[in-house]
Design a protein around this motif. Structure first.
Motif, PDB file in Angstrom:
ATOM      1  N   VAL A 135       0.500  -1.299  -0.153  1.00  0.00           N
ATOM      2  CA  VAL A 135      -0.081  -0.256   0.263  1.00  0.00           C
ATOM      3  C   VAL A 135       0.658   1.182  -0.041  1.00  0.00           C
ATOM      4  O   VAL A 135       1.991   1.503   1.229  1.00  0.00           O
ATOM      5  CB  VAL A 135      -0.957  -0.151   1.483  1.00  0.00           C
ATOM      6  CG1 VAL A 135      -1.694   1.420   1.150  1.00  0.00           C
ATOM      7  CG2 VAL A 135      -1.933  -1.232   1.445  1.00  0.00           C
ATOM      8  N   ILE A 136       0.414   2.110  -1.153  1.00  0.00           N
ATOM      9  CA  ILE A 136       2.658   3.059  -0.967  1.00  0.00           C
ATOM     10  C   ILE A 136       1.048   4.575  -1.269  1.00  0.00           C
ATOM     11  O   ILE A 136       0.178   4.691  -1.550  1.00  0.00           O
ATOM     12  CB  ILE A 136       2.320   3.446  -2.901  1.00  0.00           C
ATOM     13  CG1 ILE A 136       2.658   1.416  -3.675  1.00  0.00           C
ATOM     14  CG2 ILE A 136       3.298   4.003  -3.030  1.00  0.00           C
ATOM     15  CD1 ILE A 136       3.899   1.137  -2.097  1.00  0.00           C
ATOM     16  N   ALA A 137       1.859   5.585   0.009  1.00  0.00           N
ATOM     17  CA  ALA A 137       0.699   6.634   0.151  1.00  0.00           C
ATOM     18  C   ALA A 137       2.188   7.489   0.073  1.00  0.00           C
ATOM     19  O   ALA A 137       3.709   7.565   0.336  1.00  0.00           O
ATOM     20  CB  ALA A 137       0.526   6.935   1.348  1.00  0.00           C
ATOM     21  N   ARG A 138       2.232   8.893  -1.041  1.00  0.00           N
ATOM     22  CA  ARG A 138       3.482   9.815  -1.308  1.00  0.00           C
ATOM     23  C   ARG A 138       3.995   9.126  -0.915  1.00  0.00           C
ATOM     24  O   ARG A 138       5.272   9.110  -1.192  1.00  0.00           O
ATOM     25  CB  ARG A 138       3.222  10.477   0.548  1.00  0.00           C
ATOM     26  CG  ARG A 138       2.293  11.579   0.774  1.00  0.00           C
ATOM     27  CD  ARG A 138       2.440  12.332   1.929  1.00  0.00           C
ATOM     28  NE  ARG A 138       1.687  12.738   2.254  1.00  0.00           N
ATOM     29  CZ  ARG A 138       1.021  13.644   3.348  1.00  0.00           C
ATOM     30  NH1 ARG A 138       2.068  13.680   4.001  1.00  0.00           N
ATOM     31  NH2 ARG A 138       0.427  13.933   3.550  1.00  0.00           N
ATOM     32  N   GLY A 139       4.570   8.215  -2.132  1.00  0.00           N
ATOM     33  CA  GLY A 139       5.272   7.436  -2.787  1.00  0.00           C
ATOM     34  C   GLY A 139       6.385   6.119  -1.565  1.00  0.00           C
ATOM     35  O   GLY A 139       7.115   5.838  -2.140  1.00  0.00           O
ATOM     36  N   GLN A 140       5.952   6.003  -0.887  1.00  0.00           N
ATOM     37  CA  GLN A 140       6.272   5.436   0.476  1.00  0.00           C
ATOM     38  C   GLN A 140       5.445   4.578   0.860  1.00  0.00           C
ATOM     39  O   GLN A 140       3.828   4.259   0.848  1.00  0.00           O
ATOM     40  CB  GLN A 140       6.402   5.780   1.333  1.00  0.00           C
ATOM     41  CG  GLN A 140       7.750   6.919   1.265  1.00  0.00           C
ATOM     42  CD  GLN A 140       8.214   7.721   2.808  1.00  0.00           C
ATOM     43  OE1 GLN A 140       7.821   7.086   3.864  1.00  0.00           O
ATOM     44  NE2 GLN A 140       9.466   8.574   2.224  1.00  0.00           N
ATOM     45  N   ALA A 141       5.663   2.591   0.974  1.00  0.00           N
ATOM     46  CA  ALA A 141       5.196   1.825   1.311  1.00  0.00           C
ATOM     47  C   ALA A 141       4.402   1.810   3.012  1.00  0.00           C
ATOM     48  O   ALA A 141       5.377   2.379   3.356  1.00  0.00           O
ATOM     49  CB  ALA A 141       5.719   0.464   1.166  1.00  0.00           C
ATOM     50  N   ILE A 142       3.142   1.833   2.739  1.00  0.00           N
ATOM     51  CA  ILE A 142       2.889   2.902   4.480  1.00  0.00           C
ATOM     52  C   ILE A 142       2.469   1.200   5.201  1.00  0.00           C
ATOM     53  O   ILE A 142       1.512   1.202   6.668  1.00  0.00           O
ATOM     54  CB  ILE A 142       1.714   3.282   4.611  1.00  0.00           C
ATOM     55  CG1 ILE A 142       1.044   3.146   4.373  1.00  0.00           C
ATOM     56  CG2 ILE A 142       2.137   4.808   4.708  1.00  0.00           C
ATOM     57  CD1 ILE A 142      -0.629   3.609   3.906  1.00  0.00           C
ATOM     58  N   GLY A 143       2.334  -0.319   4.123  1.00  0.00           N
ATOM     59  CA  GLY A 143       2.129  -1.486   4.944  1.00  0.00           C
ATOM     60  C   GLY A 143       1.289  -2.346   3.512  1.00  0.00           C
ATOM     61  O   GLY A 143       1.318  -1.759   2.640  1.00  0.00           O
ATOM     62  N   GLU A 144       1.056  -3.629   3.822  1.00  0.00           N
ATOM     63  CA  GLU A 144       0.426  -4.725   2.774  1.00  0.00           C
ATOM     64  C   GLU A 144      -0.940  -4.806   2.947  1.00  0.00           C
ATOM     65  O   GLU A 144      -1.700  -4.957   4.212  1.00  0.00           O
ATOM     66  CB  GLU A 144       1.736  -5.829   3.049  1.00  0.00           C
ATOM     67  CG  GLU A 144       3.119  -5.507   2.704  1.00  0.00           C
ATOM     68  CD  GLU A 144       3.971  -6.828   3.396  1.00  0.00           C
ATOM     69  OE1 GLU A 144       5.061  -6.912   3.214  1.00  0.00           O
ATOM     70  OE2 GLU A 144       3.291  -7.317   3.948  1.00  0.00           O
ATOM     71  N   ALA A 145      -1.343  -5.272   1.850  1.00  0.00           N
ATOM     72  CA  ALA A 145      -2.526  -5.314   1.847  1.00  0.00           C
ATOM     73  C   ALA A 145      -2.696  -6.978   1.710  1.00  0.00           C
ATOM     74  O   ALA A 145      -1.562  -7.084   0.590  1.00  0.00           O
ATOM     75  CB  ALA A 145      -3.276  -5.420   0.655  1.00  0.00           C
ATOM     76  N   VAL A 146      -2.829  -7.745   2.212  1.00  0.00           N
ATOM     77  CA  VAL A 146      -2.212  -9.743   2.413  1.00  0.00           C
ATOM     78  C   VAL A 146      -3.396 -10.144   2.480  1.00  0.00           C
ATOM     79  O   VAL A 146      -4.752 -10.144   3.313  1.00  0.00           O
ATOM     80  CB  VAL A 146      -2.098  -9.948   4.063  1.00  0.00           C
ATOM     81  CG1 VAL A 146      -1.631 -11.223   4.714  1.00  0.00           C
ATOM     82  CG2 VAL A 146      -0.522  -8.726   4.482  1.00  0.00           C
ATOM     83  N   VAL A 147      -3.920 -11.094   1.156  1.00  0.00           N
ATOM     84  CA  VAL A 147      -4.658 -11.666   1.516  1.00  0.00           C
ATOM     85  C   VAL A 147      -4.431 -13.189   1.465  1.00  0.00           C
ATOM     86  O   VAL A 147      -3.252 -13.900   1.073  1.00  0.00           O
ATOM     87  CB  VAL A 147      -5.608 -11.624   0.076  1.00  0.00           C
ATOM     88  CG1 VAL A 147      -6.876 -12.403   0.140  1.00  0.00           C
ATOM     89  CG2 VAL A 147      -6.031 -10.565  -0.237  1.00  0.00           C
ATOM     90  N   TRP A 148      -5.350 -14.295   1.732  1.00  0.00           N
ATOM     91  CA  TRP A 148      -5.017 -16.010   1.971  1.00  0.00           C
ATOM     92  C   TRP A 148      -6.244 -16.599   2.497  1.00  0.00           C
ATOM     93  O   TRP A 148      -6.960 -15.832   1.990  1.00  0.00           O
ATOM     94  CB  TRP A 148      -3.947 -16.409   3.368  1.00  0.00           C
ATOM     95  CG  TRP A 148      -4.382 -16.125   3.970  1.00  0.00           C
ATOM     96  CD1 TRP A 148      -4.794 -17.095   5.027  1.00  0.00           C
ATOM     97  CD2 TRP A 148      -4.628 -15.015   5.302  1.00  0.00           C
ATOM     98  NE1 TRP A 148      -5.435 -17.044   5.970  1.00  0.00           N
ATOM     99  CE2 TRP A 148      -5.116 -15.506   6.449  1.00  0.00           C
ATOM    100  CE3 TRP A 148      -4.113 -13.554   4.787  1.00  0.00           C
ATOM    101  CZ2 TRP A 148      -5.481 -14.584   8.009  1.00  0.00           C
ATOM    102  CZ3 TRP A 148      -4.392 -12.683   5.958  1.00  0.00           C
ATOM    103  CH2 TRP A 148      -4.502 -13.416   6.882  1.00  0.00           C
ATOM    104  N   VAL A 149      -6.698 -17.556   1.904  1.00  0.00           N
ATOM    105  CA  VAL A 149      -7.757 -18.876   1.654  1.00  0.00           C
ATOM    106  C   VAL A 149      -7.054 -19.435   3.171  1.00  0.00           C
ATOM    107  O   VAL A 149      -6.384 -20.173   2.804  1.00  0.00           O
ATOM    108  CB  VAL A 149      -8.136 -19.164   0.479  1.00  0.00           C
ATOM    109  CG1 VAL A 149      -9.330 -20.289   0.796  1.00  0.00           C
ATOM    110  CG2 VAL A 149      -8.386 -18.263  -0.611  1.00  0.00           C
ATOM    111  N   ASP A 150      -7.682 -19.484   3.924  1.00  0.00           N
ATOM    112  CA  ASP A 150      -7.022 -21.512   5.052  1.00  0.00           C
ATOM    113  C   ASP A 150      -7.022 -22.262   3.792  1.00  0.00           C
ATOM    114  O   ASP A 150      -8.495 -22.961   2.826  1.00  0.00           O
ATOM    115  CB  ASP A 150      -8.600 -21.490   5.769  1.00  0.00           C
ATOM    116  CG  ASP A 150      -8.782 -22.042   6.896  1.00  0.00           C
ATOM    117  OD1 ASP A 150      -7.813 -22.801   6.941  1.00  0.00           O
ATOM    118  OD2 ASP A 150      -9.849 -22.688   7.858  1.00  0.00           O
TER     119      ASP A 150
END
Length: 469
Positions: A135-150
């Motif tokens: 997740v990019i904000a003002r050209g910097q990564a502020i975190g991650e969107a994480v998706v998985w399946v059981d």
């Protein structure tokens, strides 16, 4: 592999088809599992992309409105549209802290997969791995969107799909095997005719031929079989003709030798006996001490004459064409019994009339009996020999009869001269020349048995009568 000696060809081919079919089903199942995993990974990647863009939009809105109190992250809208059973959606900050997470529930009405399948599926596909988008904000990564399946949900779905394929396999495979076995049975049905033809050839029926077949391979086998049978019949006919000529030459040579011995050697022995008798008369008057030598010469000449008579009898038997086969054999048995000491060891039983059989048949049968008795008495040391001669009616469509000759003795079992000597070979040649059959069996403790059967054309024999001697 799959090399079962003596197994049925149709069964072996059907099992091979079944094995190949199972491999094909396994490959198809693997293909579907791989495609299903790719589809799940593509869906997860799409969800991760949507979640990352949504979070970036939220961050841009916060910065545009300059409202740091706004809720961030807010994955409700994404979760509401993409949530599925077992799917998990979360935001993970740079520090590794999970700020928000949504997970869909699992279905409880599905069958639990076996542990072996679950372990194999997890080893091959790693269903629980995460898909991460920054997740990019003002050209910097502020975190991650994480998706998985059981992993349990994916494993259950894979087992469900594989179970349907296995159900199809369980229904289709027996039907396929039955159809393949039926098709092979129909296609290989001509092999029974080929086997019957080979059995007829082995039994001596060289007139056996195979019909044309629909299959090119079997037709080629049939053509080779028929050509081989024809060549074998021709070769056997030529061999029998040559054997008959050799037998005729052999008999002529024996008669010639017997005539030479009788005319030359016999006359010389008669002259020696006459000279010994004349010398004895002279010795009685002039030199009595020479009487013993004269008598010895006479006895030696007499013994040689007896030996010569036996040799002449074996070289030139009585005229079977004039005396008949039965009378000639009775005389042969009487001669053997006359040369034996004590109880006569040779017996003969004759059933039927043999007055009208061909001269060559009678002469050859006489020679066969003569050779068999010599083998039994001299080589096997038999003390009891039974000869049976019988004329039997045959059940063939053309009618006719056959002469059956049986000789049983109590000689030493397995004696080489009797079992494989030139005498037995000569008997086989004579029987083959007559178009008959010969079998010889050497017992383990009760001597040996010789069986000969020779066909006789219909109308050649007289009315059977019973006689024994």
């Amino acid at each position: 592999m799959w090399n079962w000696s003596g197994s049925d060809l149709k069964l072996r081919l059907t099992l091979r088809v079944a094995a190949v079919s199972m491999l094909c089903f396994a490959a198809i199942s693997g293909y579907f599992l791989i495609e299903a995993d790719r589809s799940v990974r593509a869906r997860i990647a799409a969800v991760a992309d949507v979640a990352a863009r949504t979070l970036e939009l939220q961050q841009s809105k916060i910065q545009w409105l300059n409202n740091p109190r706004s809720d961030f992250p807010d994955l409700d809208s994404v979760a509401a549209s993409v949530m599925a059973p077992g799917l998990c959606l979360a935001f993970r900050s740079n520090s590794g802290e999970i700020s928000q997470r949504f997970c869909g529930g699992t279905q409880t009405d599905t069958a639990v997969p076996p542990q072996a399948f679950a372990a194999l599926y997890r080893r091959l596909f790693d269903p629980g791995r995460e898909t991460v988008r920054p997740v990019i904000a003002r050209g910097q990564a502020i975190g991650e969107a994480v998706v998985w399946v059981d992993p349990a949900v994916l494993t259950t779905e894979a087992w469900h799909d594989a179970g349907r394929l296995m159900a199809v396999l369980m229904l289709a495979l027996p039907l396929l095997c039955a159809l393949v076995y039926a098709a092979l049975s129909r296609a290989l049905r001509p092999t029974r005719l080929i086997r019957d033809g080979l059995e007829r050839i082995a039994a001596g029926d060289l007139a056996a031929r195979l019909p044309p077949f629909d299959l090119a391979e079997l037709s080629a086998i049939g053509d080779v079989f028929n050509d081989l049978a024809e060549r074998l019949a021709t070769a056997l006919s030529d061999r029998n003709a040559l054997t008959q000529k050799l037998i005729v030459v052999q008999d002529e040579e024996r008669r010639h030798l017997a005539r030479e011995l009788h005319d030359e050697f016999g006359q010389s022995l008669a002259a020696i006996r006459a000279l010994a008798a004349s010398a004895r008369l002279t010795a009685v008057q002039d030199c009595p001490p020479l009487l013993a030598e004269c008598d010895g010469i006479a006895r030696t000449a007499t013994d040689m004459m007896e030996t010569l008579r036996g040799a002449l009898f074996r070289l030139r038997p009585p005229d079977v064409d004039e005396l008949g086969l039965a009378s000639s054999l009775e005389g042969l048995i009487a001669g053997w019994n006359g040369r034996s000491r004590g109880q006569p060891p040779f017996e003969i039983a004759i059933s039927g009339s043999f007055e009208r059989i061909p001269a060559s048949t009678g002469a050859n049968l006489y020679r066969i009996v003569q050779e068999a008795l010599t083998n039994a008495a001299k080589h096997a040391g038999a003390t009891r020999v039974m000869l049976r001669l019988e004329m039997r009616e045959t059940a063939s469509a053309g009618g006719g009869s056959e002469i059956v000759l049986a000789i049983d003795d109590d000689g030493r079992p397995g004696d080489p001269p009797v079992k494989s000597g030139m005498g037995l070979l000569g008997m086989r040649e004579r029987v083959a020349a007559l178009g008959g059959r010969l079998s010889f069996e050497a017992g383990q403790s009760n001597g040996s048995s010789l069986r000969v059967s020779v066909p006789v054309a219909a109308g050649r024999e007289a009315t059977p009568v019973e006689r024994a001697a």
